[in-house]
Scaffold this motif. Structure first.
Motif, PDB file in Angstrom:
ATOM      1  N   GLN A 108       0.793  -1.242   0.000  1.00 51.70           N
ATOM      2  CA  GLN A 108       0.000   0.000   0.000  1.00 51.70           C
ATOM      3  C   GLN A 108       0.828   1.296   0.000  1.00 51.70           C
ATOM      4  N   ARG A 109       2.110   1.203   0.344  1.00 51.43           N
ATOM      5  CA  ARG A 109       2.900   2.453   0.334  1.00 51.43           C
ATOM      6  C   ARG A 109       2.968   3.036  -1.080  1.00 51.43           C
ATOM      7  N   THR A 110       2.965   2.152  -2.078  1.00 50.54           N
ATOM      8  CA  THR A 110       2.988   2.635  -3.469  1.00 50.54           C
ATOM      9  C   THR A 110       1.722   3.449  -3.759  1.00 50.54           C
ATOM     10  N   ASN A 111       0.580   2.941  -3.300  1.00 46.78           N
ATOM     11  CA  ASN A 111      -0.681   3.655  -3.535  1.00 46.78           C
ATOM     12  C   ASN A 111      -0.761   4.944  -2.701  1.00 46.78           C
ATOM     13  N   LEU A 112      -0.186   4.894  -1.506  1.00 49.26           N
ATOM     14  CA  LEU A 112      -0.206   6.109  -0.677  1.00 49.26           C
ATOM     15  C   LEU A 112       0.568   7.227  -1.367  1.00 49.26           C
ATOM     16  N   LYS A 113       1.652   6.841  -2.025  1.00 50.80           N
ATOM     17  CA  LYS A 113       2.499   7.836  -2.675  1.00 50.80           C
ATOM     18  C   LYS A 113       1.898   8.342  -3.996  1.00 50.80           C
ATOM     19  N   ARG A 114       1.156   7.502  -4.691  1.00 50.38           N
ATOM     20  CA  ARG A 114       0.708   7.805  -6.064  1.00 50.38           C
ATOM     21  C   ARG A 114      -0.100   9.108  -6.131  1.00 50.38           C
ATOM     22  N   ALA A 115       0.256   9.979  -7.065  1.00 46.36           N
ATOM     23  CA  ALA A 115      -0.426  11.280  -7.204  1.00 46.36           C
ATOM     24  C   ALA A 115      -1.830  11.100  -7.779  1.00 46.36           C
ATOM     25  N   ILE A 116      -2.665  12.075  -7.513  1.00 53.02           N
ATOM     26  CA  ILE A 116      -4.036  12.061  -8.036  1.00 53.02           C
ATOM     27  C   ILE A 116      -4.207  13.260  -8.968  1.00 53.02           C
ATOM     28  N   ASP A 117      -4.617  12.955 -10.188  1.00 47.95           N
ATOM     29  CA  ASP A 117      -4.966  13.993 -11.159  1.00 47.95           C
ATOM     30  C   ASP A 117      -3.850  15.020 -11.359  1.00 47.95           C
ATOM     31  N   ASP A 118      -2.615  14.595 -11.230  1.00 45.60           N
ATOM     32  CA  ASP A 118      -1.449  15.475 -11.414  1.00 45.60           C
ATOM     33  C   ASP A 118      -1.522  16.747 -10.563  1.00 45.60           C
ATOM     34  N   ARG A 119      -2.313  16.687  -9.479  1.00 51.65           N
ATOM     35  CA  ARG A 119      -2.452  17.897  -8.638  1.00 51.65           C
ATOM     36  C   ARG A 119      -2.281  17.613  -7.157  1.00 51.65           C
ATOM     37  N   LEU A 120      -2.690  16.411  -6.737  1.00 51.23           N
ATOM     38  CA  LEU A 120      -2.566  16.050  -5.328  1.00 51.23           C
ATOM     39  C   LEU A 120      -1.403  15.082  -5.185  1.00 51.23           C
ATOM     40  N   PHE A 121      -0.364  15.539  -4.513  1.00 50.94           N
ATOM     41  CA  PHE A 121       0.830  14.711  -4.329  1.00 50.94           C
ATOM     42  C   PHE A 121       0.982  14.371  -2.835  1.00 50.94           C
ATOM     43  N   PHE A 122       1.623  13.233  -2.579  1.00 55.26           N
ATOM     44  CA  PHE A 122       1.780  12.753  -1.199  1.00 55.26           C
ATOM     45  C   PHE A 122       3.240  12.345  -0.960  1.00 55.26           C
ATOM     46  N   ALA A 123       3.758  12.740   0.199  1.00 58.13           N
ATOM     47  CA  ALA A 123       5.118  12.338   0.592  1.00 58.13           C
ATOM     48  C   ALA A 123       5.121  12.132   2.102  1.00 58.13           C
TER      49      ALA A 123
END
Ligand SMILES: Cc1cc2nc3c(=O)[nH]c(=O)nc-3n(C[C@H](O)[C@H](O)[C@H](O)COP(=O)(O)OP(=O)(O)OC[C@H]3O[C@@H](n4cnc5c(N)ncnc54)[C@H](O)[C@@H]3O)c2cc1C
Length: 419
Positions: A371-386
């Motif tokens: 799930q860490r891959t999904n947690l990191k994955r951006a949404i709509d090229d606007r919402l990023f997670f780190a």
């Protein structure tokens, strides 16, 4: 408050600060907002006695020389304990049961049990069997109590709640110590990043073009947002997303819940450990009390006492005095009752109820090591997670958070068309 920028960075821990610095390097404008009154997040040091610093969160530069904070500390002139010794190797781990050290035979059996258990976790991960650690180790073994308690401090969760594949993917051993605090190092490194403190993100609106972030001080507009808050904060719903997050993201958040490790830093008015006392200990009683202790590891008169998982949460709920008493008792298990009269004071953490993190670090549930891959994955090229929860290898570490911040800032730069 109202501002337009390329990227709104939420959270000024290691990930947020690293991202802000990298965004600047990439030529992107940014606004960093931090909900609490200080930067650093889970990197935070306090003086337990004049000149004696205790890290409530991260204390060790994992991996030693390869850790990105080593050159940062060197550039800032901050002293590191670079004598990466063998204290944390299993052969040097010291075990005390019911207040007595294990004899040679018991010690050998205990060490063997640790090795066999670790091998079982790695074997499961290699077979892609993402189950609970509890499913692959012998919980009935005589030396299960210290190992299971130790794993609960490492993961912040008890072994029935920890994924084998996530556990096996974590790399790096405890490395260098920061003599005056890892938290102080992170705060010094981040001091040149403009941060709006006491500015909590309440709502992230991505329904129109770009992104707006609402805070009690006003609304900020940007082309993208980088969210570095813990999975505990994300799962709490304190930050609302409009529209809501897709199911795959919500699932990742909820399957990476926060574990709890609490630390008690006990300071003594003299060296109570003795010439051979510096070391890494596990002490347990057959009635259940168990703790890990780092004694004198920074060369000062402090013992750091660790307790994690359900026991750590329970102890936190008993309050500060109970945490202090527990820590002094565990030190007395090893160094004798005489130490009690040399205790000056302690610092007792309460990470489970810390509102800005809601735990110590994220731990993948069994079956959810991916799930860490999904947690990191951006949404709509606007919402990023780190943040620490978004990386493999360095999950649960400060350097992992740093790397995630830098890499995500670079990804944002590519997405926004800077590179
Ligand atoms: C007890 C303990 C021991 C540890 N030991 C080690 C160790 O020895 N070595 C090691 O490398 N790591 C260790 N760690 C882990 C390490 O401290 C963390 O992995 C790392 O600091 C996390 O950084 P981060 O930037 O991902 O998150 P954080 O540091 O949590 O940063 C996120 C920031 O977001 C802010 N925030 C939260 N909500 C909002 C909001 N709504 N709006 C705006 N801001 C918000 C928070 O206040 C915080 O400052 C330890 C942690 C703990 C708790």
């Amino acid at each position: 408050m109202s501002s337009d920028c390329d990227v709104i960075v939420i959270g000024a821990g290691a990930a947020g600060i690293a991202a802000a610095k990298e965004l600047s390097r990439q030529g992107l404008t940014h606004t960093v907002i931090e909900g609490s009154h200080r930067i650093g997040g889970r990197a935070y040091s306090e003086e337990v006695a004049p000149g004696a610093w205790f890290d409530l969160g991260c204390a060790w530069l994992v991996g030693g020389a390869v850790n990105p904070f080593v050159p940062i500390a060197d550039a800032l002139g901050i002293e590191l304990g670079k004598d990466k010794d063998t204290m944390f190797e299993l052969e040097n781990h010291r075990f005390y049961r019911n207040g007595e050290p294990l004899n040679e035979e018991q010690r050998a059996a205990c060490v063997r049990y640790y090795e066999v258990s670790d091998e079982a976790v790695f074997a499961a991960a290699e077979d892609k069997r993402d189950v609970a650690i509890a499913d692959v180790i012998d919980l009935g073994h005589e030396f299960a109590p210290p190992h299971v308690g130790g794993l609960a401090t490492s993961w912040g969760m008890d072994v029935d709640l920890v994924s084998t594949t996530d556990s096996a993917s974590s790399v790096g051993e405890l490395g260098y110590a920061v003599l005056n605090g890892y938290g102080n190092l992170v705060a010094a490194w981040g001091a040149d990043v403009p941060v709006s403190l006491n500015t909590r993100a309440e709502r992230i609106d991505w329904s129109g073009p770009g992104v707006t972030v609402e805070t009690p001080k006003g609304t900020i507009r940007g082309r993208a947002v980088l969210c570095t808050v813990s999975t505990g904060v994300l799962a709490s719903g304190e930050i609302t997303f409009a529209p809501g997050l897709p199911d795959w993201k919500t699932e990742a958040i909820h399957n990476l819940p926060m574990g709890t490790e609490n630390k008690m830093g006990v300071h003594f008015d003299k060296d109570v450990f003795g010439p051979d006392g510096r070391g890494h200990y596990t002490t347990w009683h057959d009635d259940g009390d168990m703790a890990k202790i780092h004694a004198c590891v920074m060369g000062n008169n402090i013992a750091s006492v660790f307790v994690g998982g359900r026991h750590g949460v329970w102890l936190e709920k008993q309050g500060q005095q109970a945490g202090h008493d527990f820590a002094v008792d565990r030190c007395a298990d090893i160094f004798g009752n005489d130490i009690r009269k040399h205790v000056t004071r302690s610092i007792v953490t309460a990470w489970e109820s810390e509102p800005w993190t809601r735990g110590s670090w994220a731990c993948a549930r069994p079956g959810h090591g991916h799930q860490r891959t999904n947690l990191k994955r951006a949404i709509d090229d606007r919402l990023f997670f780190a943040g620490e929860a978004t990386v493999y290898g360095g999950q649960g570490t400060c350097d992992g958070a740093y790397v995630s911040g830098v890499e995500t800032a670079q990804e944002i730069a590519v997405t926004l068309g800077v590179k």
